[in-house]
Design a protein around this motif. Sequence first.
Motif, PDB file in Angstrom:
ATOM      1  N   GLU A 150       0.831  -1.204   0.000  1.00  0.00           N
ATOM      2  CA  GLU A 150       0.000   0.000   0.000  1.00  0.00           C
ATOM      3  C   GLU A 150       0.865   1.254   0.000  1.00  0.00           C
ATOM      4  O   GLU A 150       0.602   2.218  -0.724  1.00  0.00           O
ATOM      5  N   HIS A 151       1.919   1.247   0.826  1.00  0.00           N
ATOM      6  CA  HIS A 151       2.821   2.403   0.893  1.00  0.00           C
ATOM      7  C   HIS A 151       3.631   2.540  -0.393  1.00  0.00           C
ATOM      8  O   HIS A 151       3.809   3.652  -0.913  1.00  0.00           O
ATOM      9  N   VAL A 152       4.115   1.403  -0.916  1.00  0.00           N
ATOM     10  CA  VAL A 152       4.880   1.439  -2.162  1.00  0.00           C
ATOM     11  C   VAL A 152       4.013   1.948  -3.305  1.00  0.00           C
ATOM     12  O   VAL A 152       4.470   2.722  -4.155  1.00  0.00           O
ATOM     13  N   HIS A 153       2.746   1.520  -3.327  1.00  0.00           N
ATOM     14  CA  HIS A 153       1.805   1.978  -4.358  1.00  0.00           C
ATOM     15  C   HIS A 153       1.565   3.477  -4.260  1.00  0.00           C
ATOM     16  O   HIS A 153       1.377   4.154  -5.280  1.00  0.00           O
ATOM     17  N   ALA A 154       1.589   4.017  -3.049  1.00  0.00           N
ATOM     18  CA  ALA A 154       1.325   5.444  -2.857  1.00  0.00           C
ATOM     19  C   ALA A 154       2.439   6.318  -3.418  1.00  0.00           C
ATOM     20  O   ALA A 154       2.180   7.427  -3.907  1.00  0.00           O
ATOM     21  N   TRP A 155       3.684   5.857  -3.371  1.00  0.00           N
ATOM     22  CA  TRP A 155       4.805   6.697  -3.813  1.00  0.00           C
ATOM     23  C   TRP A 155       4.692   7.117  -5.280  1.00  0.00           C
ATOM     24  O   TRP A 155       4.742   8.317  -5.574  1.00  0.00           O
ATOM     25  N   PRO A 156       4.543   6.189  -6.229  1.00  0.00           N
ATOM     26  CA  PRO A 156       4.358   6.643  -7.613  1.00  0.00           C
ATOM     27  C   PRO A 156       3.049   7.409  -7.807  1.00  0.00           C
ATOM     28  O   PRO A 156       2.944   8.241  -8.707  1.00  0.00           O
ATOM     29  N   GLY A 157       2.060   7.139  -6.934  1.00  0.00           N
ATOM     30  CA  GLY A 157       0.804   7.885  -7.024  1.00  0.00           C
ATOM     31  C   GLY A 157       1.009   9.361  -6.727  1.00  0.00           C
ATOM     32  O   GLY A 157       0.500  10.239  -7.444  1.00  0.00           O
ATOM     33  N   TYR A 158       1.787   9.645  -5.678  1.00  0.00           N
ATOM     34  CA  TYR A 158       2.069  11.045  -5.353  1.00  0.00           C
ATOM     35  C   TYR A 158       2.992  11.677  -6.395  1.00  0.00           C
ATOM     36  O   TYR A 158       2.858  12.862  -6.718  1.00  0.00           O
ATOM     37  N   ALA A 159       3.934  10.892  -6.912  1.00  0.00           N
ATOM     38  CA  ALA A 159       4.811  11.400  -7.968  1.00  0.00           C
ATOM     39  C   ALA A 159       3.997  11.750  -9.212  1.00  0.00           C
ATOM     40  O   ALA A 159       4.245  12.772  -9.867  1.00  0.00           O
ATOM     41  N   LEU A 160       3.021  10.902  -9.527  1.00  0.00           N
ATOM     42  CA  LEU A 160       2.128  11.171 -10.658  1.00  0.00           C
ATOM     43  C   LEU A 160       1.396  12.485 -10.459  1.00  0.00           C
ATOM     44  O   LEU A 160       1.306  13.307 -11.381  1.00  0.00           O
ATOM     45  N   PHE A 161       0.885  12.701  -9.249  1.00  0.00           N
ATOM     46  CA  PHE A 161       0.156  13.937  -8.973  1.00  0.00           C
ATOM     47  C   PHE A 161       1.069  15.156  -9.114  1.00  0.00           C
ATOM     48  O   PHE A 161       0.674  16.165  -9.717  1.00  0.00           O
ATOM     49  N   ALA A 162       2.275  15.066  -8.585  1.00  0.00           N
ATOM     50  CA  ALA A 162       3.207  16.189  -8.664  1.00  0.00           C
ATOM     51  C   ALA A 162       3.552  16.513 -10.116  1.00  0.00           C
ATOM     52  O   ALA A 162       3.573  17.695 -10.523  1.00  0.00           O
ATOM     53  N   LEU A 163       3.820  15.489 -10.901  1.00  0.00           N
ATOM     54  CA  LEU A 163       4.137  15.709 -12.316  1.00  0.00           C
ATOM     55  C   LEU A 163       2.955  16.314 -13.063  1.00  0.00           C
ATOM     56  O   LEU A 163       3.123  17.180 -13.940  1.00  0.00           O
ATOM     57  N   THR A 164       1.752  15.854 -12.726  1.00  0.00           N
ATOM     58  CA  THR A 164       0.560  16.393 -13.397  1.00  0.00           C
ATOM     59  C   THR A 164       0.343  17.863 -13.031  1.00  0.00           C
ATOM     60  O   THR A 164      -0.094  18.656 -13.878  1.00  0.00           O
TER      61      THR A 164
END
Length: 312
Positions: free
Chosen positions: A212-226
Amino acid sequence: MNRLIAWLPDRIDRRVRVVAWLSFLAQTVIIGTGGAVRLTGSGLGCPTWPLCTPESLVTTPEMGIHGMIEFGNRLMTGVVGIVALLVIASIWRLRKERRDLWTLGLVVLLGIIAQAIVGGITVWTGLNPFIVGFHYVASLVLVCVTAAYLVRLGTATGARVLAVPPWFAILTHVTTAVLAISIAFGVLTTASGPHSGDADAGRTGFNAELLEHVHAWPGYALFALTVVLAVAAWRLRLPVARWVLALLAVELVQIAVGLYQARNGLPPLAVGVHMVLAALTAATMTVVVLRLKRPATTDAASDASAVAASAR
């Protein structure tokens, strides 16, 4: 037969657009119904395939609510298949001049057939979590293909030129890759969690809480890039600005749902919404990527100079 062919569209008209939207909606809905099968523990509601039981094609009273849910999802496969055939029929007379649409339509139709077979393998293997995960990813890809079909409906054929600065296009592709990583870890997290589709189904054996935590990291990176893409697109008045903002909005909702489900013990409804939103996020990203280019025109030189000026 000749009358029927003559009745089919010979240009992109309302009939073509309606069935295209129906195809996109059907592919999105079947992700929801497939999620319902898994989240209600109905994965083996029909214990065999292609029949529901060894003696019956359809669900029986003995199978109960789980049989109804699983068989309902199988019926939805028939619906998406019929709609895919309608899409093919709607562009039959355009198949030579619009090979892009014809190819995308065939990809969806063949993908649905392949998905039905994968669904059968899923049942035969007792809901193997990796096959179930692949089944979901394949459905998500079909949502993206139908989204691409909708974009191409409104796009002229021929050569295409970049409609944004090169650095913006590169950053968009990087963001797409991060989205793919986020989805991959999301699928792996779900495959390791409590929603296996059946009480006796196997799991991956990985630590779901850690994933769950590992999945969140690219999720937040995706948001920042967007966010970076949205600010740049808005300030430079790029043609993809509205779609990047739409992508950002979907991601915000997706993050909110993800935080809610993680902090409330993964309620099935929230997990199902999260699954559908992932597909819609991928579909919106598909539109953004396709909007990076525009058809080449006689004033392509002026367009290129405008892009260069915006890059400065």
